[in-house]
Write a protein that holds these residues in place. Sequence first.
Motif, mmCIF file in Angstrom:
data_model
loop_
_atom_site.group_PDB
_atom_site.id
_atom_site.type_symbol
_atom_site.label_atom_id
_atom_site.label_comp_id
_atom_site.label_asym_id
_atom_site.label_seq_id
_atom_site.Cartn_x
_atom_site.Cartn_y
_atom_site.Cartn_z
ATOM 1 N N LYS A 84 7.962 -2.191 5.760
ATOM 2 C CA LYS A 84 7.959 -0.906 5.065
ATOM 3 C C LYS A 84 6.949 -0.861 3.917
ATOM 4 C CE LYS A 84 12.749 0.402 6.045
ATOM 5 N NZ LYS A 84 14.041 0.813 5.448
ATOM 6 N N ASP A 85 6.558 0.359 3.564
ATOM 7 C CA ASP A 85 5.679 0.560 2.406
ATOM 8 C C ASP A 85 6.450 0.308 1.119
ATOM 9 O OD1 ASP A 85 3.567 1.371 4.044
ATOM 10 O OD2 ASP A 85 4.332 3.424 4.110
ATOM 11 N N LYS A 106 3.291 5.702 8.531
ATOM 12 C CA LYS A 106 4.329 5.325 7.575
ATOM 13 C C LYS A 106 5.042 4.051 8.048
ATOM 14 C CE LYS A 106 8.358 7.128 5.145
ATOM 15 N NZ LYS A 106 9.343 8.218 5.051
ATOM 16 N N ASP A 107 5.240 3.098 7.107
ATOM 17 C CA ASP A 107 5.954 1.833 7.350
ATOM 18 C C ASP A 107 5.368 1.084 8.535
ATOM 19 O OD1 ASP A 107 7.624 2.579 5.280
ATOM 20 O OD2 ASP A 107 9.102 3.516 6.616
ATOM 21 N N ASP A 108 4.027 1.020 8.584
ATOM 22 C CA ASP A 108 3.351 0.353 9.708
ATOM 23 C C ASP A 108 2.350 -0.673 9.147
ATOM 24 O OD1 ASP A 108 2.623 -0.276 12.274
ATOM 25 O OD2 ASP A 108 1.104 1.286 12.401
ATOM 26 N N ASN A 109 2.841 -1.587 8.306
ATOM 27 C CA ASN A 109 1.971 -2.573 7.659
ATOM 28 C C ASN A 109 1.984 -3.882 8.440
ATOM 29 O OD1 ASN A 109 1.359 -1.013 5.176
ATOM 30 N ND2 ASN A 109 3.573 -1.166 4.880
ATOM 31 N N GLY A 110 0.792 -4.464 8.598
ATOM 32 C CA GLY A 110 0.665 -5.733 9.310
ATOM 33 C C GLY A 110 -0.061 -6.765 8.465
ATOM 34 N N SER A 111 -1.298 -7.080 8.865
ATOM 35 C CA SER A 111 -2.102 -8.054 8.121
ATOM 36 C C SER A 111 -3.373 -7.447 7.530
ATOM 37 C CB SER A 111 -2.484 -9.218 9.034
ATOM 38 O OG SER A 111 -3.364 -8.760 10.065
ATOM 39 N N GLN A 112 -3.762 -6.251 7.975
ATOM 40 C CA GLN A 112 -5.017 -5.661 7.532
ATOM 41 C C GLN A 112 -4.872 -5.089 6.112
ATOM 42 O OE1 GLN A 112 -7.159 -3.157 10.293
ATOM 43 N NE2 GLN A 112 -5.979 -3.963 12.031
ATOM 44 N N PHE A 113 -5.931 -5.221 5.334
ATOM 45 C CA PHE A 113 -5.964 -4.733 3.955
ATOM 46 C C PHE A 113 -7.329 -4.125 3.676
ATOM 47 C CE2 PHE A 113 -7.387 -9.119 3.985
ATOM 48 C CZ PHE A 113 -8.552 -9.069 3.229
ATOM 49 N N PHE A 114 -7.467 -3.487 2.521
ATOM 50 C CA PHE A 114 -8.768 -2.917 2.149
ATOM 51 C C PHE A 114 -8.909 -2.935 0.632
ATOM 52 C CE2 PHE A 114 -5.853 0.704 2.343
ATOM 53 C CZ PHE A 114 -6.116 1.381 1.160
ATOM 54 N N PHE A 115 -10.208 -2.944 0.189
ATOM 55 C CA PHE A 115 -10.572 -2.825 -1.226
ATOM 56 C C PHE A 115 -11.094 -1.413 -1.464
ATOM 57 C CE2 PHE A 115 -11.471 -7.424 -0.481
ATOM 58 C CZ PHE A 115 -10.481 -7.917 -1.307
ATOM 59 N N THR A 116 -10.731 -0.825 -2.604
ATOM 60 C CA THR A 116 -11.249 0.506 -2.939
ATOM 61 C C THR A 116 -12.606 0.372 -3.617
ATOM 62 O OG1 THR A 116 -10.086 0.476 -5.060
ATOM 63 C CG2 THR A 116 -8.947 1.479 -3.191
ATOM 64 N N LEU A 117 -13.568 1.197 -3.209
ATOM 65 C CA LEU A 117 -14.913 1.214 -3.790
ATOM 66 C C LEU A 117 -15.082 2.354 -4.792
ATOM 67 C CD1 LEU A 117 -16.868 0.526 -0.489
ATOM 68 C CD2 LEU A 117 -16.238 -1.135 -2.242
ATOM 69 N N GLY A 118 -13.992 3.059 -5.099
ATOM 70 C CA GLY A 118 -14.008 4.159 -6.052
ATOM 71 C C GLY A 118 -12.603 4.728 -6.182
ATOM 72 N N LEU A 123 -5.220 8.747 -1.060
ATOM 73 C CA LEU A 123 -4.442 7.680 -0.426
ATOM 74 C C LEU A 123 -3.120 7.412 -1.143
ATOM 75 C CD1 LEU A 123 -7.305 5.096 0.280
ATOM 76 C CD2 LEU A 123 -6.417 6.872 1.795
ATOM 77 N N GLN A 124 -2.841 8.132 -2.227
ATOM 78 C CA GLN A 124 -1.631 7.895 -3.005
ATOM 79 C C GLN A 124 -0.373 8.171 -2.169
ATOM 80 O OE1 GLN A 124 -1.867 6.652 -6.148
ATOM 81 N NE2 GLN A 124 0.342 6.342 -6.002
ATOM 82 N N ASP A 125 0.600 7.264 -2.267
ATOM 83 C CA ASP A 125 1.878 7.343 -1.541
ATOM 84 C C ASP A 125 1.694 7.303 -0.026
ATOM 85 O OD1 ASP A 125 3.191 7.480 -3.965
ATOM 86 O OD2 ASP A 125 3.200 9.673 -3.997
ATOM 87 N N LYS A 126 0.550 6.773 0.415
ATOM 88 C CA LYS A 126 0.325 6.559 1.845
ATOM 89 C C LYS A 126 0.080 5.091 2.154
ATOM 90 C CE LYS A 126 -1.667 11.146 2.712
ATOM 91 N NZ LYS A 126 -2.899 11.870 3.150
ATOM 92 N N HIS A 127 -0.500 4.358 1.184
ATOM 93 C CA HIS A 127 -0.815 2.939 1.353
ATOM 94 C C HIS A 127 -0.274 2.168 0.151
ATOM 95 C CE1 HIS A 127 -3.577 3.570 4.772
ATOM 96 N NE2 HIS A 127 -3.825 4.731 4.165
ATOM 97 N N THR A 128 0.208 0.959 0.392
ATOM 98 C CA THR A 128 0.834 0.130 -0.636
ATOM 99 C C THR A 128 -0.243 -0.606 -1.438
ATOM 100 O OG1 THR A 128 2.749 -0.204 0.759
ATOM 101 C CG2 THR A 128 2.458 -1.737 -1.068
ATOM 102 N N ILE A 129 -0.296 -0.340 -2.752
ATOM 103 C CA ILE A 129 -1.187 -1.088 -3.649
ATOM 104 C C ILE A 129 -0.436 -2.344 -4.097
ATOM 105 C CG2 ILE A 129 -2.497 -1.043 -5.795
ATOM 106 C CD1 ILE A 129 -2.441 2.038 -5.586
#
Length: 449
Positions: A84-85, A106-118, A123-129
């Motif tokens: 879950k997120d 929603k609630d579909d987290n695995g191993s992939q991640f990302f860095f924000t460039l700005g 993306l607020q309340d859609k991806h877990t920081i």
Amino acid sequence: MSSVYILEPPTSGKVLLKTTVGDIDVELWAKETPKTCRNFIQLCLEGYYDNTIFHRVVKGFIAQGGDPNGDGTGGESIYGEPFKDEFHQRLRFTRRGLLAMANGGKDDNGSQFFFTLGATPELQDKHTIFGKITGDTIFNMLKLEDGLIRDERPIYPHKIIKTEVLNNPFADIQPRLRQVEVKEKKKKEKKPGVKNFKLLSFGEEAEEDEEESTRVNEKFVGKGKSTHDVLDDPKLSSKTEDVDEENDDVEEVNPEEQLESIRKKLKREHKKPVPTSTTTAEPIDTYESFLEEERREKKKKQFEEIQKEIQNVKKEYHKNKLKKKEEDIIATEKKVQEDKTIQEYKDEFDKYKNKKDALPKKGAGREQFTLNLLEKFKKKIQSMKDGEENEEDNEEEQAWLKHRLCFQDKNPVLAKDANRKDDDWFEIYDPRNALNKRRRGETVEKFKK
């Protein structure tokens, strides 16, 4: 921007990502997002992200990685299924350098991640920081958006070489053992080649020769072949030469005698005179002589430069020596002056101390001593007023008496005569005055009229 950093909670975990663009320090919010941070740290400990690429880069937006397949379709969590997120009110997409989980919904987290460039508020309340990049390593992360990118996929993608967990807030994590499947290499069976003589212009003749050679090979299978077996030459005979079966007795050689003969041979060779060369030495070539002269000149120049350096060092040494002597002289003079001043102070202090000790103690004697001093002071003032100098005064008393007692002069001061021109006299000249105008020859306008 300072208010943004103050709003973020303190971190409690740290991971170092070694990438092809340089090291990237990542600090994690393990208390705010425990499941996500546990998943990320365990995957790092297991080496799951080693040699994975950043497969998706959007300039000014994000740089995504963590997929072992390298195309955005793979990756799984340590829980065996998507988790879950985890959203926190103090963690927001307001700047670059944030680490968040990539998901397909929603609630579909695995191993992939990302860095924000700005800043990415969409993306607020859609991806877990769950982390942020710290220090100057953020500039290494920004290099991920450099290079050729086509359809959000870099042509030459950067990759994560290795991950190191510097601070693990979860002490109970046990990395899983990865089973490596060893694939057995199957040996390819070599098929015998088939000769197709029809492709050649002389195919019929080659085919006949091939048939003849196969017949001969079948005949002599398991036997050694020689030229008389293959060729039909009458000069060659298949019979072997008769060898005498008489075994000559080989004389046994004594090893000691053999060693002695070897020593004698060596002595003879040692005694042989070395042939001296009768040919005279060839004259030195002009080119070699020229090179030799150049070497000598270089050595001479180097020697002269070294001599100059030695002389300069000596001069500097003498200058420094003289300078040091002058400094020592100035220091000694200063010290003497200080000692002299200190001595004068001590003498003055001792003098007044003795005077203080000479004063009588409290009582009748002390009162009389004070009255005598007062009388003496009165006499001195009277003598100064009358214009008489008291020669009986001690020199010690004259020393501290720097100012003389002067009274106001009551003689009248006469005013200055205005008709007398003294040194401080000055004349006032007004050009607008009528007299001054007549002196200059000017006429008054009213007379003209």
